[in-house]
Design an enzyme around this catalytic site. Structure first.
Site, short mmCIF file in Angstrom:
data_model
loop_
_atom_site.label_atom_id
_atom_site.label_comp_id
_atom_site.label_asym_id
_atom_site.label_seq_id
_atom_site.Cartn_x
_atom_site.Cartn_y
_atom_site.Cartn_z
N ASP A 48 9.19 -8.24 -1.92
CA ASP A 48 8.73 -8.05 -3.30
C ASP A 48 9.01 -9.30 -4.13
OD1 ASP A 48 8.16 -5.70 -5.51
OD2 ASP A 48 9.58 -7.19 -6.27
N TYR A 53 9.03 -14.55 -11.40
CA TYR A 53 10.26 -14.96 -10.68
C TYR A 53 10.22 -16.46 -10.32
CZ TYR A 53 10.71 -9.88 -9.77
OH TYR A 53 10.79 -8.51 -9.87
N LYS A 78 3.43 -9.49 -8.81
CA LYS A 78 3.21 -8.84 -10.10
C LYS A 78 2.54 -9.78 -11.10
CE LYS A 78 7.51 -6.46 -9.15
NZ LYS A 78 8.20 -7.51 -8.41
N HIS A 111 3.48 -6.13 -14.44
CA HIS A 111 4.94 -6.23 -14.46
C HIS A 111 5.60 -5.37 -15.55
CE1 HIS A 111 8.25 -9.19 -13.01
NE2 HIS A 111 8.74 -7.99 -13.20
#
Length: 274
Positions: A48, A53, A78, A111
């Site tokens: 994931d 990120y 996401k 997200h």
């Protein structure tokens, strides 16, 4: 090791491995590359990540460099929470695919229902527009499933009311002492799989004395107990670790928490976490 290859089935029939490996807060570059490589070696088949990120490139690289075939790894990313237009969603999806360097994605999530800097604000109309983009991405075949993250009951209902394709997943903050019962029940009643990010409460859970005592009875670590708790509630945990030992230990889940202990764990609240 079988728990890592056991699957839940999404509402479109897609199989998703019951335990995922989370990469939130792992810096892009060598650290992410090594963590994902170790996870795949340890048997994880579900990774994931997210554009936010800033480690998608390293995640993709580790997957492509591993000895595991791409088809056997379930990959999630996401759409940034700040992206609230149709065109923005399409553009961000393209950049995610470019960063990952994969030909398809298994699961793509919005997200959050609001930008991170404006938590709790209402973006119902924009979310409906973004969901149209998600449906078009899904229809293109570049993504095998679509869903949301951090959506509460209101946000989920808003999408369901306007959707041609119902979301398949809601990924939420979920751990012992914080199980979002209303969101979880609503999502599950509507055929969505609930995924748990931070199943170890970003580490806080590891110090709780009640949980330590229960874990000791099963001769397992607090982390193993916390992950198994999520699974036994029918939710998909996404534990994150960067050390190879922790990554491996988090996969040792071949024990069963008895009903009494599950009740005790389900009754804990966030204040019990100290």
């Amino acid at each position: 090791m079988s728990i890592l290859t056991d699957t839940y089935t999404l509402n479109n029939g897609l199989a998703i491995p019951k335990v995922g490996f989370g990469t939130w807060q792992i810096p892009g570059g060598q650290q992410t590359y090594d963590a994902v490589s170790s996870a795949l070696k340890a048997g994880y088949r579900h990774i994931d990540t997210a554009k936010a990120y800033r480690n998608e490139h390293s995640v993709g690289e580790a997957i492509l460099d591993s000895s595991v075939d791409r088809e056997n790894v379930f990959v999630t990313s996401k759409l940034p929470a700040e992206t609230k237009t149709y065109d923005g969603a399409i553009s961000d999806f393209r950049s995610t695919m470019k960063a990952l360097d994969l030909s398809y994605l298994d699961l793509y999530l919005i997200h959050a229902p609001w930008p991170w800097g404006d938590r709790g604000s209402n973006h119902d109309e924009e979310n409906v527009e973004v969901w149209k983009a998600m449906q078009d991405i899904y229809a293109s075949g570049q993504v095998k499933a679509i869903g949301v993250s951090n959506f509460n009951v209101h946000d989920l209902q808003n999408i369901i009311d306007h959707a041609d394709v119902k979301p398949m997943v809601d990924q939420i903050r979920y751990f012992v002492g914080y199980t979002e019962p209303q969101i979880t029940k609503f999502a599950q009643d509507n055929g969505l799989l609930v995924e748990a990010y931070s199943p170890l409460a970003t580490g806080a859970i590891l110090e709780n004395e009640d949980i330590k005592r229960i874990a000791a009875r099963y001769n397992v670590s607090v982390a193993q107990l916390a992950i198994k708790f999520v699974l036994q509630n029918g939710v998909l945990p996404l534990p994150k670790a960067t050390h190879e030992t922790h990554i491996k230990n988090n996969t040792k889940l071949d024990f069963e928490i008895n009903d009494h202990d599950m009740r005790v764990l389900n009754q804990l609240t966030e204040t019990d976490m100290g």
